[in-house]
Structures are given as C-alpha cells and as structure tokens.
Design a protein around this motif. Structure first.
Motif, PDB file in Angstrom:
ATOM      1  N   VAL A 610       0.882  -1.163   0.000  1.00  0.00           N
ATOM      2  CA  VAL A 610       0.000   0.000   0.000  1.00  0.00           C
ATOM      3  C   VAL A 610       0.919   1.212   0.000  1.00  0.00           C
ATOM      4  O   VAL A 610       1.748   1.372   0.904  1.00  0.00           O
ATOM      5  N   VAL A 611       0.826   2.041  -1.022  1.00  0.00           N
ATOM      6  CA  VAL A 611       1.711   3.192  -1.174  1.00  0.00           C
ATOM      7  C   VAL A 611       0.928   4.469  -0.929  1.00  0.00           C
ATOM      8  O   VAL A 611      -0.121   4.699  -1.542  1.00  0.00           O
ATOM      9  N   VAL A 612       1.438   5.302  -0.030  1.00  0.00           N
ATOM     10  CA  VAL A 612       0.879   6.635   0.209  1.00  0.00           C
ATOM     11  C   VAL A 612       1.903   7.640  -0.307  1.00  0.00           C
ATOM     12  O   VAL A 612       2.919   7.887   0.341  1.00  0.00           O
ATOM     13  N   PRO A 613       1.690   8.206  -1.491  1.00  0.00           N
ATOM     14  CA  PRO A 613       2.686   9.112  -2.075  1.00  0.00           C
ATOM     15  C   PRO A 613       2.679  10.478  -1.394  1.00  0.00           C
ATOM     16  O   PRO A 613       1.871  10.765  -0.500  1.00  0.00           O
ATOM     17  N   THR A 614       3.567  11.334  -1.844  1.00  0.00           N
ATOM     18  CA  THR A 614       3.554  12.741  -1.448  1.00  0.00           C
ATOM     19  C   THR A 614       3.906  13.578  -2.669  1.00  0.00           C
ATOM     20  O   THR A 614       4.763  13.182  -3.475  1.00  0.00           O
ATOM     21  N   GLY A 615       3.230  14.693  -2.843  1.00  0.00           N
ATOM     22  CA  GLY A 615       3.549  15.625  -3.918  1.00  0.00           C
ATOM     23  C   GLY A 615       3.642  14.979  -5.281  1.00  0.00           C
ATOM     24  O   GLY A 615       2.728  14.289  -5.752  1.00  0.00           O
ATOM     25  N   ARG A 629       7.423  -5.031 -10.514  1.00  0.00           N
ATOM     26  CA  ARG A 629       6.760  -5.765 -11.590  1.00  0.00           C
ATOM     27  C   ARG A 629       6.070  -6.992 -11.009  1.00  0.00           C
ATOM     28  O   ARG A 629       6.662  -7.745 -10.238  1.00  0.00           O
ATOM     29  N   SER A 630       4.846  -7.173 -11.355  1.00  0.00           N
ATOM     30  CA  SER A 630       3.997  -8.301 -10.927  1.00  0.00           C
ATOM     31  C   SER A 630       3.638  -8.252  -9.445  1.00  0.00           C
ATOM     32  O   SER A 630       2.986  -9.171  -8.940  1.00  0.00           O
ATOM     33  N   ARG A 631       4.030  -7.201  -8.742  1.00  0.00           N
ATOM     34  CA  ARG A 631       3.695  -7.101  -7.318  1.00  0.00           C
ATOM     35  C   ARG A 631       2.420  -6.265  -7.149  1.00  0.00           C
ATOM     36  O   ARG A 631       2.314  -5.158  -7.673  1.00  0.00           O
ATOM     37  N   PRO A 632       1.421  -6.762  -6.414  1.00  0.00           N
ATOM     38  CA  PRO A 632       0.214  -5.958  -6.173  1.00  0.00           C
ATOM     39  C   PRO A 632       0.545  -4.674  -5.409  1.00  0.00           C
ATOM     40  O   PRO A 632       1.185  -4.727  -4.356  1.00  0.00           O
ATOM     41  N   VAL A 633       0.127  -3.553  -5.956  1.00  0.00           N
ATOM     42  CA  VAL A 633       0.368  -2.245  -5.341  1.00  0.00           C
ATOM     43  C   VAL A 633      -0.938  -1.463  -5.346  1.00  0.00           C
ATOM     44  O   VAL A 633      -1.585  -1.323  -6.387  1.00  0.00           O
ATOM     45  N   VAL A 634      -1.308  -0.961  -4.184  1.00  0.00           N
ATOM     46  CA  VAL A 634      -2.469  -0.082  -4.047  1.00  0.00           C
ATOM     47  C   VAL A 634      -1.966   1.304  -3.676  1.00  0.00           C
ATOM     48  O   VAL A 634      -1.082   1.434  -2.818  1.00  0.00           O
ATOM     49  N   VAL A 635      -2.508   2.334  -4.300  1.00  0.00           N
ATOM     50  CA  VAL A 635      -2.126   3.715  -4.017  1.00  0.00           C
ATOM     51  C   VAL A 635      -3.277   4.413  -3.297  1.00  0.00           C
ATOM     52  O   VAL A 635      -4.430   4.315  -3.726  1.00  0.00           O
ATOM     53  N   ALA A 636      -2.965   5.089  -2.196  1.00  0.00           N
ATOM     54  CA  ALA A 636      -3.996   5.790  -1.419  1.00  0.00           C
ATOM     55  C   ALA A 636      -3.477   7.158  -1.003  1.00  0.00           C
ATOM     56  O   ALA A 636      -2.275   7.339  -0.798  1.00  0.00           O
ATOM     57  N   PRO A 637      -4.370   8.157  -0.864  1.00  0.00           N
ATOM     58  CA  PRO A 637      -3.928   9.499  -0.453  1.00  0.00           C
ATOM     59  C   PRO A 637      -3.463   9.567   0.990  1.00  0.00           C
ATOM     60  O   PRO A 637      -2.779  10.503   1.376  1.00  0.00           O
ATOM     61  N   SER A 638      -3.869   8.605   1.817  1.00  0.00           N
ATOM     62  CA  SER A 638      -3.421   8.535   3.204  1.00  0.00           C
ATOM     63  C   SER A 638      -3.718   7.137   3.716  1.00  0.00           C
ATOM     64  O   SER A 638      -4.537   6.403   3.136  1.00  0.00           O
ATOM     65  N   ALA A 639      -3.072   6.760   4.806  1.00  0.00           N
ATOM     66  CA  ALA A 639      -3.393   5.468   5.413  1.00  0.00           C
ATOM     67  C   ALA A 639      -4.824   5.462   5.929  1.00  0.00           C
ATOM     68  O   ALA A 639      -5.514   4.429   5.889  1.00  0.00           O
ATOM     69  N   THR A 640      -5.281   6.614   6.399  1.00  0.00           N
ATOM     70  CA  THR A 640      -6.671   6.730   6.867  1.00  0.00           C
ATOM     71  C   THR A 640      -7.657   6.471   5.733  1.00  0.00           C
ATOM     72  O   THR A 640      -8.649   5.748   5.899  1.00  0.00           O
ATOM     73  N   ALA A 641      -7.372   7.053   4.556  1.00  0.00           N
ATOM     74  CA  ALA A 641      -8.243   6.837   3.397  1.00  0.00           C
ATOM     75  C   ALA A 641      -8.205   5.374   2.966  1.00  0.00           C
ATOM     76  O   ALA A 641      -9.246   4.792   2.616  1.00  0.00           O
ATOM     77  N   TRP A 642      -7.018   4.763   2.985  1.00  0.00           N
ATOM     78  CA  TRP A 642      -6.919   3.349   2.613  1.00  0.00           C
ATOM     79  C   TRP A 642      -7.715   2.469   3.579  1.00  0.00           C
ATOM     80  O   TRP A 642      -8.450   1.575   3.163  1.00  0.00           O
ATOM     81  N   ALA A 768     -11.900  11.942  -6.604  1.00  0.00           N
ATOM     82  CA  ALA A 768     -13.242  12.395  -6.231  1.00  0.00           C
ATOM     83  C   ALA A 768     -14.158  11.200  -5.985  1.00  0.00           C
ATOM     84  O   ALA A 768     -14.989  11.214  -5.062  1.00  0.00           O
ATOM     85  N   LEU A 769     -14.011  10.142  -6.785  1.00  0.00           N
ATOM     86  CA  LEU A 769     -14.808   8.942  -6.570  1.00  0.00           C
ATOM     87  C   LEU A 769     -14.455   8.275  -5.248  1.00  0.00           C
ATOM     88  O   LEU A 769     -15.322   7.820  -4.503  1.00  0.00           O
ATOM     89  N   LEU A 770     -13.161   8.203  -4.939  1.00  0.00           N
ATOM     90  CA  LEU A 770     -12.747   7.597  -3.674  1.00  0.00           C
ATOM     91  C   LEU A 770     -13.303   8.376  -2.491  1.00  0.00           C
ATOM     92  O   LEU A 770     -13.786   7.791  -1.517  1.00  0.00           O
TER      93      LEU A 770
END
Length: 829
Positions: A610-615, A629-642, A768-770
């Motif tokens: 689970v990746v929470v990016p910045t900027g 590559r081939s690794r499941p990755v989820v991107v979220a705006p924050s750990a709280t949002a995830w 916006a959907l999230l």
C-alpha cells in the motif's frame, strides 16, 4: 451645478425646487467623486456645507428625504476610510429620516430603494465592526422587505452583504451560495454584475484556501476593470485581493507588485485599513523570502515594527499584531529568543471573528519560539492545537474543493511538525503526524447531494458542446458558441465550490490499527521536508524510517518518465522512435526504482504494497518500476483513506456496467470481450451511452468499466471529464451518485492524475470517486493507446473473473507490457 447657479433662487415658485435640486446634485457629485478617487475629507466638507440648506426646505417630508440622503452618503464616506462606528451613527439618522418620509406617503414603494440601501449599508458596517447580531437583524429585515414588495434588484443587492456576514462568521459555502444567487438575479434582470460582488467571491475563495482559483477569478475581474480604465476603489480592492492570492500561491514578486499598486491607490482615498492590509502583504512576501534564503536584511524587523506601531488602535489591532508576528519570526531566525518572546507576549488572543490566517500565524510563532527554546514537545502541542482549529474550519466547508483547499492555511504548521519529528528519526511519530496533516478531505463520510442549478449549468455546457461540434461539421462560425460555453462552464465551476456536502469526519487512523489491517502486506508512506525525501515502512508489526535522498531528484525522474509514457502511447509508432523513447523510459524507471524502492528491500521483502505518495510521487506509475513488476500495489492518499476504503462494505447488488464512449477504435471489440466475463452485464455503447443513462446505470453497481476518451482538468479537477455520446460526464457528477460503484475501471487517458494541493490534498476524477465512497478505482496515469488499453483491460478482467483481487489482477496485467500500461490501483485492492 453651473446651470443651477444661473437660476435666480428668489424667483417665485422656484426656491423650493432649486434647494432640492442643489442638495440632490451636490450629494450625488460627492458620492461620484469619492468613488472615482476623490478626497473623502473634501466630500465631507461639501456635505456639511449643503446640509446648511436643509433648514430652508419647508416641506417636512421632502426635508426628511433629503436629510436621509445626506446622512447616508456621510456615513458611506466615513466607512470608506475605515470609520465604521462613526458611519453607523449617520446611518441611524438616515434611517430615521427615511422612515418618517415612508410614513408620510400612501405608497411606500418609490421610497423603498434608498431606505433599503441604507439598511443594507448599516448591516455591512455592523459586519465590519464584528457585531454579527445587529448585522443579521438589518440585513434580514432588508431581505424581508425586498421579498415582500417583489423588489428583485434590491433582493440581489442584500445578498452580497449577507454573504459577507456569513464569510465573517466562517461559513464559506453559505457566503458563496448567496453571492451566486445575487449574480443569478442580476443576470436575469440583465443588470451588470457589480465588481464588488466579484471581489467578495474572491475573498471567500481566499478564506477557503483556494488561492489559484481566486487568482484566476481576479485576473478576469482586473482585465474588465482595466478595459474600463477604472480608477475606483474597487480596482484597489481587486489588486489587494490579487496580491493575497499571489502570496498564498507563493508568487512573491506578483504579490509585492499588486500590494504596492493597491497601497498607492488606497492612500489616495484614505482607507487606513486597506493601506495596512497592503503593507502586511508586502512584508509577508519579504519575510518569506528572507527566511527561505536565511539572509535577513538588518532593517526587516524594524520595518515590521514600524508598520505595527503606525497603525491606529484599536481599529487596526489585528493588522498590527500580524506585523509584530512577522517581526517575531525574523527575530527567531536571527537567534533573538528573548526579543521574540517579548513581542509574542503582546499578541492578543484571537476572538470569535478572528481570521483563520491570524490564528495559524500565531500558533506558528508560538511553535517556532518553543523550538528555539528547545521545547519541541511544546512546539508540537501548539501545532496540534492549530491544526485542531483548522479542522473546525474545514468541518464547515461544502464542496470537495473547499474541504481540500483549507489545508493551505496550515501548510507551514504541518511542515514544521514533519521537520521536528524527522529530526527525532521516530518512524511511529512521523507516521502519526503525516496522517494528521495530509489528505484530510478523505476523512469525511460522503453524503450524496444534487444541486439543481449546478445540474442545469452542466446540462447547458453539454448542449453547447454538441452545438459547437455541429457548427464545425456544418462549417458555421463557433466564436459566439464558444464564448457562451466558457461562461456557462465558469458558472458551473463556481456553483461546484459550495454545492457538495460532506458528513461526519472519521478519526485519523492509528499505526497499530493500520498494521493490524495490513496483515501480510506492507505500507510505504512517503513524506518530505525541504528537499529531503523519506519513507515510513509499516510491515510485520514494525515501523521503520528510511531516508531516500533528494525529493527534487525523484520529482524530476517522475516527470520525465511520464513524458516518455505519453510519447509511447500511440498505437502504431515507428520502431526506431519506440526504441529510443523506451530506452529513456527504462532509464527513468530504474532511477526511481533505485531511489524509492531498492532501499526498502529488507523491510518490504516480497509483500504486496500500500503506497501513500507525497507531492509529485502521485504521478509515479508504480507497476512500471522493475522491483514492483507483478507485485500488487495499491495507491492511497493517506493510510486513513486506505483503511476506510479497505473496510467499506461491498454492495449486495452484483450489477456490472460496461460503457463505451465515442471516437474509439471500432475494430477492437473491447466490450464484446468483456461481456464474456460478465454475461449479465449491462452494456451502454454508441448513442445509448448518454450521460443520463450512464449515471443511472452506475448508481449502486458493484463494478463499472468505462472505455472512453477522458481528460484531467488541472484548472478544476472536479471538472475532469469522460466523453460520452451526448457530451462530457464530469467527475463531480459521478461523485454525487447516491451509491457510487464499488469498483470503477477507467480505460481512459490520464484519469488517475491528481491536482496536488498543500497538505497532499489530492483532487481528480479518480480521487473524487474515492472521497465519495467508491472502494477501488483503476485508471491510467498518462496517455494510453486504444489498442494497448483494450488488451490490458481484457487481461485485467480475466484476472478478476479467475478470482484475483483488483491489485493482484492489475499487477499481472501491467507486467505484460509495463510501459504501455501505466495503470494504477487506487483506494483498496
């Protein structure tokens, strides 16, 4: 006036008319002269002189009417120079005279306009004085009278000061709504919208932290004013607000230029409050420059204190305090803790109506002094208290734009908190603070809401889209249609600022809570301070801090990679070009991999992420990086949002919706292939794929797949769009569904892109959907070729049909052709 002076006032039957005409004309000329930059003192003197003529007016009703007009303008001139309390006394007298005149006539309607004008202006003066109760009584009374007698123009006039009152008490959505209603009435009456209304709208946007939106809004206003060669005080106000917007956007040179110009204009008509505000903006720009460069001009503190000491008290107490707070920050940077402490002791505690800007700067000064004194725990307590105050402001906002924009006011507090905890190298504390300061708009429970006015404007925009296409097809001119389209789109943007509503805020996720939900997965939360980029890795019940080098270097690699991916997108490129661009893309992906992922190898192992990016890291297509590559990755705006997305309930309905928009490659048969995976799916293609039918089908769906051309709108992310049969489907329309689809798959260009606000508040179609309740969004970060998208989606849905989760299915899909499949899994996987 020369004509009046040529008349013999002693002639029989002429004296009364001459007196009334002279008084009215002088009164009007004084008001006009002051509006165009005349001296207020001279105007007051002229009114005093003409007041002497009132004793010769024999008719009591006429005398009352003329007295009321003079007192109104006298109060107005006093307000113009900031003497609001003195102005109220004259408005009291004016209203008394006008009520006598109203009681003397059988039909009051002809005399109501000036009476309501004074009532409204007194309400505005009370607002400026902070007397909310009296202001609301006056303005509500004026509104009731205007509505009772169906005086639509006056009803529009009163909405503007009512909006200013709501803004003063912190209800930005209510203020924007009243301004919008006022403008709508003016347009319906074919009356030119007053510049002050435009300026009030800009002030509300600034209060919400929407500096870029306010700047664009004011640029339009200033262009019109300059075309009219305006020299009025409104131009000075516009320049002052534009300076504020530039300062908030960190364009310091533009802020200084507009502030200096506004200050010169305001000196001409003697408004000390406005001069003080312009002075503060110039000082803030200079202080910000000095603190960043760590080169403090020796006179900077003296300038700030001289400005503070020169401001009349108590009327400009807040402005004086702001100037002293700037001096405090300078003295702290110079190492003068004792002097800074003495100055801080003079800063008044904020009152009920004190601006959020003042509150945040005071907290920042107190926190920076605590840091200078070596008490970082005290500093963090001040920051925490400041952000809690900011939360209360955010809780009152309306649309997603307003909710996210408020983070700008707490930007420096949040940056200081991250800097303090980074110095301690405490991963757990850094995780807590980044969660506390980033992406707060995703904490709110979504509440579906549909505004009929906004829906009408959006419908007009779509209709005009179609009309423009038809005119182009027929070879007809489109300039007028395009101008109307742009105007309707601007109106829709403004309505979108305040029409959304959000529910209760959810609590910020704790480290133990997140770790428990992760299970065998790992979370990587990126953060930066200055140019230092770091990651907090949460895995296996532990959290670790890893330093990753230059944030600017990572941002540049991400930017270059996206340029290469865009270049690779077209379906049939010449082989030499593909090889050249592909080599560059590989180079940038390897650089990002080496900086962002390889240093985490020992901590994350082979775990799903689970990746929470910045900027700028929001623009990284993680599946392209070699180590992922081939690794499941989820991107979220924050750990709280995830966490919220991960725990969200799946809909009972099993409805699957497949949508195909116009203009795609006709031979690929993408939806036909997908239909083999979802035999009961509802497919909307061709002319059936209208906005209305698509929205109806999507509401409550388990899965929605949308193959359509799309575009990210950086100027207003909630107006990012999908192209359907009858025009654009905008992000805010999908976000307004009663039950957005649990999973949305966009086989469309750029719809995972986000506009990043301060505090890592992200806005875009997917985000916006999230925020509105969708659990998972699959979308590309850059352009994707039609054939590449079709092949990727066939692979992805086959994976889902075989039982894989979204992140796992997407990881396998991307690995087949990483550089032509720049998709990401957002939300939960």
């Amino acid at each position: 006036m020369a004509v009046l002076d040529s008349v013999d006032p002693g002639a029989e039957g002429v004296r009364a008319e001459w007196l009334a005409a002279r008084i009215r004309l002088t009164n009007s000329l004084v008001a006009l002269g002051t509006e165009t930059g005349g001296e207020v003192t001279a105007g007051l003197a002229e009114l005093d002189e003409v007041r002497l003529l009132l004793g010769e007016v024999g008719d009591p009703r006429l005398r009352a009417e003329l007295s009321g007009a003079i007192d109104h303008n006298y109060g107005l001139l006093l307000m113009a120079v900031g003497r609001n309390e003195d102005g109220v006394a004259y408005f009291d007298a004016s209203i008394e005279h006008k009520e006598f005149a109203l009681a003397s006539v059988p039909d009051p309607v002809p005399l109501l306009d000036p009476y309501l004008g004074t009532m409204i202006t007194r309400g505005l003066a009370y607002t400026r004085l902070g007397d909310v109760r009296k202001a609301r009584v006056d303005l509500s009374h004026a509104m009731d009278i205007a509505e009772k007698y169906e005086l639509r123009l006056q009803a529009a006039d009163v909405r503007r000061p009512l909006g200013s009152l709501e803004l003063r008490v912190g209800d930005v959505p209510a203020a924007l709504r009243l301004y919008e209603e006022s403008e709508r009435i003016y347009r319906a009456l074919d009356v030119e919208v007053h510049p002050l209304l435009r300026l009030d709208q800009a002030q509300a946007l600034l209060a919400a932290g929407l500096a870029d939106e306010a700047g664009r809004h004011l640029d339009e206003v200033l262009e019109v004013m300059h075309e009219q060669t305006s020299t009025t005080r409104e131009l000075g106000y516009a320049e002052l607000y534009r300076a504020s917007a530039a300062l908030m956007s960190d364009d310091l040179e533009l802020a200084r230029g507009y502030a200096a110009s506004a200050r010169r204009r305001m000196l001409r008509w003697g408004c000390q409050t406005c001069v003080a505000n312009a002075t503060i903006i110039g000082l803030r720009a200079d202080v910000r420059d000095a603190l960043r460069a760590n080169e403090i001009p020796p006179t900077l503190t003296a300038r700030a204190l001289r400005a503070a000491n020169g401001m009349p008290m108590p009327r400009l107490a807040d402005q004086a305090a702001l100037a002293r707070m700037l001096a405090i920050r300078v003295e702290l940077r110079k190492g003068n803790r004792k002097r800074a402490g003495e100055l801080l002791a003079r800063i008044p505690r904020p009152g009920r109506l004190t601006t959020v800007d003042y509150r945040m700067l005071r907290r920042l000064c107190r926190a920076e002094l605590a840091v200078a004194e070596g008490d970082k725990s005290k500093a963090l307590a001040e920051i925490r208290a400041g952000l809690t105050e900011l939360d209360r402001v955010r809780d009152r906002m309306g649309g997603l734009e307003l909710v996210s924009g408020t983070a700008l006011h707490g930007r420096e507090l949040a940056d200081l908190a991250v800097k303090i905890v980074l110095e301690r190298a405490d991963a757990a504390r850094l995780f807590g603070w980044t969660e506390r300061t980033r992406a707060q708009s995703y904490r709110y429970e979504p509440v579906a809401a549909t505004d009929p006015d906004l829906a009408e404007r959006v419908g007009e925009v779509r209709g005009l889209d179609q009309a423009i296409h038809q005119a182009q097809h027929d070879g007809h001119p489109t300039a007028a249609l395009r101008a109307k389209h742009a105007e309707r789109l601007r109106e829709a943007h403004r309505l979108g600022w305040h029409t959304g509503r959000w529910g209760r805020p959810r609590p910020v996720a704790g480290l133990a809570e997140v770790g428990g939900e992760l299970g065998e997965r790992a979370l990587v939360s990126f953060a930066s301070s200055g140019d230092e980029l770091v990651a907090v890795v949460v895995a296996g019940g532990r959290s670790e801090l890893v330093r990753l080098g230059s944030a600017a270097r990572a941002a540049e690699s991400a930017r270059m990679l996206n340029i290469d991916l865009d270049a690779l997108a077209p379906d049939r490129l010449p082989v030499p070009l593909v090889q050249s661009v592909l080599a560059s893309a590989r180079k940038q992906s390897e650089r990002l991999d080496a900086q962002l992922i390889r240093p985490l190898d020992e901590l994350i192992g082979e775990r799903s992420l689970v990746v929470v990016p910045t900027g700028s890291l929001y623009a990284v297509p993680w599946g392209v990086l070699p180590a992922l590559r081939s690794r499941p990755v989820v991107v979220a705006p924050s750990a709280t949002a995830w966490l919220g997305a991960e725990r969200s309930r799946m809909p009972r309905a099993r409805k699957v919706v497949l949508v195909r928009g116009p203009g795609l490659v006709g031979s690929r048969g993408e939806l036909d292939k997908l239909a083999t995976h979802y035999r009961t799916a509802r497919a909307l293609t061709g002319q059936a794929a209208t906005v209305k039918s698509v929205l109806a089908a999507l509401d409550g769906a388990k899965l929605a797949h949308i193959a359509a051309h799309g575009a990210h709108e950086p100027e207003n992310a909630l107006f990012s769009r999908l192209e359907l049969a009858d025009g654009a489907l905008f992000a805010h329309e999908m976000a307004g569904l009663a039950q957005p689809p649990s999973q949305v798959v966009f086989a469309a260009c750029e719809l995972a892109l986000n506009r990043i606000r301060p505090g890592d508040e992200v806005l875009g179609f997917a985000s916006a959907l999230l925020a509105s309740g969708s659990r998972t969004v699959i979308a590309p970060l850059s352009r994707v070729g039609d054939e590449a998208a079709a092949a990727a989606m066939d692979d992805y849905h086959r994976g889902l049909a075989e039982g894989a989760g979204p992140a796992t299915a997407l990881a396998k899909t991307i690995a087949v052709d990483p550089f032509r499949r720049p998709f990401v899994c957002l939300g939960a996987g």
